[in-house]
Structures are given as structure tokens and as C-alpha cells.
Design a protein around this motif. Structure first.
Motif, PDB file in Angstrom:
ATOM      1  N   ASP A   1       0.833  -1.201   0.000  1.00  0.00           N
ATOM      2  CA  ASP A   1       0.000   0.000   0.000  1.00  0.00           C
ATOM      3  C   ASP A   1       0.868   1.252   0.000  1.00  0.00           C
ATOM      4  OD1 ASP A   1      -2.785  -0.940   0.155  1.00  0.00           O
ATOM      5  OD2 ASP A   1      -2.145  -1.843   2.047  1.00  0.00           O
ATOM      6  N   VAL A   2       0.614   2.125  -0.968  1.00  0.00           N
ATOM      7  CA  VAL A   2       1.358   3.381  -1.092  1.00  0.00           C
ATOM      8  C   VAL A   2       0.397   4.536  -0.820  1.00  0.00           C
ATOM      9  CG1 VAL A   2       2.760   4.846  -2.598  1.00  0.00           C
ATOM     10  CG2 VAL A   2       2.862   2.338  -2.836  1.00  0.00           C
TER      11      VAL A   2
ATOM     12  N   LYS B   1      23.961  -6.674  -5.464  1.00  0.00           N
ATOM     13  CA  LYS B   1      24.468  -5.358  -5.846  1.00  0.00           C
ATOM     14  C   LYS B   1      23.822  -4.814  -7.112  1.00  0.00           C
ATOM     15  CE  LYS B   1      29.036  -6.102  -3.758  1.00  0.00           C
ATOM     16  NZ  LYS B   1      30.499  -6.210  -4.027  1.00  0.00           N
ATOM     17  N   ALA B   2      23.138  -5.682  -7.856  1.00  0.00           N
ATOM     18  CA  ALA B   2      22.495  -5.227  -9.095  1.00  0.00           C
ATOM     19  C   ALA B   2      21.278  -4.354  -8.823  1.00  0.00           C
ATOM     20  CB  ALA B   2      22.096  -6.425  -9.953  1.00  0.00           C
ATOM     21  N   TRP B   3      20.762  -4.402  -7.579  1.00  0.00           N
ATOM     22  CA  TRP B   3      19.633  -3.550  -7.210  1.00  0.00           C
ATOM     23  C   TRP B   3      20.141  -2.394  -6.356  1.00  0.00           C
ATOM     24  CZ3 TRP B   3      14.941  -2.277  -8.500  1.00  0.00           C
ATOM     25  CH2 TRP B   3      14.109  -1.614  -7.606  1.00  0.00           C
ATOM     26  N   THR B   4      19.888  -1.183  -6.805  1.00  0.00           N
ATOM     27  CA  THR B   4      20.387  -0.006  -6.106  1.00  0.00           C
ATOM     28  C   THR B   4      19.271   0.779  -5.432  1.00  0.00           C
ATOM     29  OG1 THR B   4      20.253   1.278  -8.169  1.00  0.00           O
ATOM     30  CG2 THR B   4      22.357   0.209  -7.658  1.00  0.00           C
ATOM     31  N   GLY B   5      18.093   0.171  -5.320  1.00  0.00           N
ATOM     32  CA  GLY B   5      16.978   0.846  -4.682  1.00  0.00           C
ATOM     33  C   GLY B   5      15.979   1.425  -5.656  1.00  0.00           C
ATOM     34  N   GLY B   6      16.358   1.480  -6.933  1.00  0.00           N
ATOM     35  CA  GLY B   6      15.435   2.051  -7.908  1.00  0.00           C
ATOM     36  C   GLY B   6      15.605   1.542  -9.312  1.00  0.00           C
TER      37      GLY B   6
ATOM     38  N   ALA C   1       9.031   6.176  -1.391  1.00  0.00           N
ATOM     39  CA  ALA C   1       8.575   5.153  -2.344  1.00  0.00           C
ATOM     40  C   ALA C   1       9.498   3.945  -2.384  1.00  0.00           C
ATOM     41  CB  ALA C   1       8.444   5.760  -3.737  1.00  0.00           C
ATOM     42  N   LYS C   2      10.773   4.131  -2.077  1.00  0.00           N
ATOM     43  CA  LYS C   2      11.727   3.016  -2.130  1.00  0.00           C
ATOM     44  C   LYS C   2      11.288   1.863  -1.227  1.00  0.00           C
ATOM     45  CE  LYS C   2      15.767   5.929  -3.113  1.00  0.00           C
ATOM     46  NZ  LYS C   2      17.103   6.390  -2.610  1.00  0.00           N
ATOM     47  N   SER C   3      10.756   2.205  -0.060  1.00  0.00           N
ATOM     48  CA  SER C   3      10.397   1.165   0.901  1.00  0.00           C
ATOM     49  C   SER C   3       9.127   0.413   0.504  1.00  0.00           C
ATOM     50  CB  SER C   3      10.194   1.780   2.289  1.00  0.00           C
ATOM     51  OG  SER C   3       9.064   2.640   2.306  1.00  0.00           O
ATOM     52  N   HIS C   4       8.405   0.926  -0.481  1.00  0.00           N
ATOM     53  CA  HIS C   4       7.161   0.281  -0.899  1.00  0.00           C
ATOM     54  C   HIS C   4       7.371  -0.728  -2.028  1.00  0.00           C
ATOM     55  CE1 HIS C   4       4.553   2.629   1.685  1.00  0.00           C
ATOM     56  NE2 HIS C   4       5.216   3.722   1.333  1.00  0.00           N
ATOM     57  N   ILE C   5       8.591  -0.836  -2.544  1.00  0.00           N
ATOM     58  CA  ILE C   5       8.891  -1.827  -3.575  1.00  0.00           C
ATOM     59  C   ILE C   5       9.165  -3.158  -2.889  1.00  0.00           C
ATOM     60  CG2 ILE C   5      10.483  -2.502  -5.419  1.00  0.00           C
ATOM     61  CD1 ILE C   5      11.022   0.529  -5.842  1.00  0.00           C
TER      62      ILE C   5
END
Length: 326
Positions: free
Chosen positions: A148-149, A208-213, A158-162
Motif C-alpha cells: 500500500d502506497v 548489488k544489481a539492485w540499487t533501490g530504484g 517510495a523506495k520502501s514500498h517496492i
């Protein structure tokens, strides 16, 4: 953690955890009835699913051989599917071929359209081609699933909602699209059901391939058995997923299970890395030669999307579809 949904069990499928090497999968119904229920109760359910996943890796769960033909898209249907155009290199080609300038705010204001989410194709389901004159095309994308956003969510929040990441084939009907766009009211008939990768993963699976966005790996596209694109998803990305989520949530809440797509993954050096849709190649031909030579998809054509980790193992499994007369 890798998750998927069996086609059995009703419209929302039956949840399974999948081993990291894509060899085994085990039922997750002891924790939650569907992945849709999981994402709606993620804080409570995710730790229990992680425990199941660890047990599967340790060989402590009854399991089945991994078989993508038994799998639906991870969310066989969703409350919302919103797709962006985060790679402006793609949009520049399309607009240049049409002789149209980019919007003045294209670098600061993301573009999103709301697609049909009531039913998605499975990752190896056939793509129906009702009429070859409709201009059937594939589009290779990255997508995320949110919890839920709240309305007004910031980019940082928004980063924490992924919660989950997956691949997408956003199928398009190019010759149906143009007259729709001329009306100035957006896509509808030109966007039939999309397909998603058999597996969705938690961000930690990307390391490491995911940088948060963004996902810093190439998307591998194979069209009719031949390499068509090795386009790097982390390059030439104007808007990261938190940007798209915050944009979508500016005036509304986003319900848990909302899927946000990146739009066609595209790099500026397309002459080297290739493309992730036929329209892009046709635009390149139009700009270079004055006309497009590449045809759109027809019955019998095949399209495959996959992404490999640094260890060479498929992260999401493969979207692997064949066009059939529909």
C-alpha cells in the motif's frame, strides 16, 4: 526469495516458493492462499515465506520440479497496472521518426498510462494474433509490485514500498495505437493483456544489481531464436522506480499489489546492444533509410525475455511466448 503462482487454484493462482537455481518449487499455501493475499499482508507474511524459502533451499520441504508451463504470471490479475516510459532514448526515437518534438517537461515529469490488469497472460502462454494488420509487437520491461502506497508519497519514501521485482512483456498493437493517440485519450484497444516473468523476486535476490530504484543488469531478448537485444536496464534510465511510484501516487493511494512498469528498456547505443521491441527497430530504419523494413509479429513467431545474475543463473525465469492465430 523467489515466488511464483501455479495456474491451479482459481483466478489468483496458488503460491509457491522457488529455489534460487530454478530447479524446485514448493507450495506456500501453509502461509498464504495467494500471492495477492501475501502482498496485501506483506509485513506479516514475508518472514514466514522467507522461512519456507530457506527450508526449500535446505531440502527440508516436499517439492516439485520447477516447470514454467504450470505457472501463471506471479499476480495473475492485479488491482492496478501502470506502465511508464522511463527510458527516454526509446521515446526520442519514436518521436524523431514521427517528426515530433519531445514534451518540454519530459526530463522532469514521468509518463504513465493505466493498462488492463483484470487478467494477464502467463509467462509461456501463447500470444493471440487476431489480425496481422493490427501491428503486433512485444516490449521488454522491468516491473515492480508495491504494498500500500499512500497518496503524496515522496520519492524517498517510495523506495520502501517496492516489495517484488519481475520482468514484463507489455504487448502492443502498433497500428491500433496511432488512431487512439490521435484522439488524445490514451491507450485502450492497442494494449491487450501483458505477460510477466514466471518468478518475482524480493530486491535482496538481486544483490548489488539492485540499487533501490533500478536493476543494473542486461535484459536478454531473443526473437525467433536469434539474439535481438542485450539492453542494459541500469543505463540511460531517466526515471527510477521510486520516481514512477511517487508520480503515480501524487493524487491517489496505490493499493497493495499495484504493478508499475518501466516501459521499454532502451539504451542510446541501440546500434550496439539492440532493442526490446520491433517498433524501436522500425523507428531506427525510418530515420536511417526513410522507411521501416522490419515487419510486426505474425503467427509462428517466438519471443523470449530473460535476465541472468552474475552467476549466470536466470533470476526471474524466462518469458517465452509463441504467437498463434487467435
Amino acid at each position: 526469495m523467489k515466488l511464483a503462482s501455479l495456474k491451479s487454484g482459481g483466478r489468483d493462482g496458488t503460491p509457491v516458493v522457488v529455489s534460487r537455481d530454478l530447479s524446485r518449487m514448493a507450495l506456500a499455501t501453509s502461509v498464504v492462499p495467494t500471492l495477492r493475499d501475501a502482498i496485501e499482508n506483506w509485513g506479516q507474511v514475508a518472514p514466514e515465506l522467507q522461512t519456507l524459502s530457506a527450508q526449500l533451499e535446505a531440502g527440508k520441504l516436499d517439492s516439485l520440479p520447477y516447470d514454467p508451463t504450470t505457472l501463471a504470471s506471479p499476480l495473475p490479475r492485479a488491482f492496478q497496472w501502470a506502465d511508464g516510459s522511463a527510458y527516454l532514448s526509446h521515446m526520442r526515437l519514436v518521436r524523431k521518426a514521427r517528426g515530433v518534438e519531445m514534451p518540454a517537461n519530459s526530463q522532469t515529469d514521468p509518463m504513465l498510462y493505466q493498462g488492463g490488469s483484470d487478467a494477464f497472460l502467463g509467462p509461456v502462454d501463447p500470444i493471440p494474433c487476431v489480425d496481422t494488420d493490427w501491428g503486433l509487437d512485444f516490449e521488454g520491461e522491468i516491473a515492480v509490485i508495491t504494498d500500500d502506497v499512500p497518496m503524496g508519497c515522496s520519492t524517498e519514501q517510495a523506495k520502501s514500498h517496492i516489495k517484488l521485482i519481475l520482468l514484463c512483456n507489455d504487448i502492443s498493437l502498433r497500428h491500433v495505437m496511432r488512431p487512439e493517440l490521435i484522439k488524445g485519450f490514451g491507450f485502450f484497444q492497442s494494449k491487450p493483456a501483458s505477460a510477466f516473468s514466471p518468478i518475482c523476486v524480493t530486491p535482496d535476490e538481486l544483490g548489488k544489481a539492485w540499487t533501490g530504484g533500478r536493476v543494473n543488469l542486461p535484459l536478454l531478448t531473443t526473437y525467433n531464436g536469434e539474439d535481438y537485444g542485450r539492453v542494459h536496464a541500469g543505463k540511460d534510465l531517466t526515471f527510477e522506480f521510486p520516481d514512477l511510484i511517487a508520480h503515480a501516487a501524487r493524487t491517489r493511494d496505490l493499493a497493495a499489489g499495484t504493478i508499475i512498469g518501466s516501459g521499454t528498456v532502451s539504451n542510446e547505443d541501440h546500434d550496439v546492444v539492440g532493442s526490446n521491441c520491433l517498433a524501436e527497430k522500425r523507428m531506427i530504419e525510418t530515420i536511417r533509410d526513410g522507411n521501416a523494413a522490419t515487419r510486426f509479429m505474425q503467427p509462428g513467431d517466438t519471443i523470449r525475455f530473460e535476465m541472468l545474475g552474475e552467476d549466470g543463473v536466470s533470476i526471474f525465469g524466462a518469458i517465452d511466448q509463441t504467437v498463434v492465430a487467435g
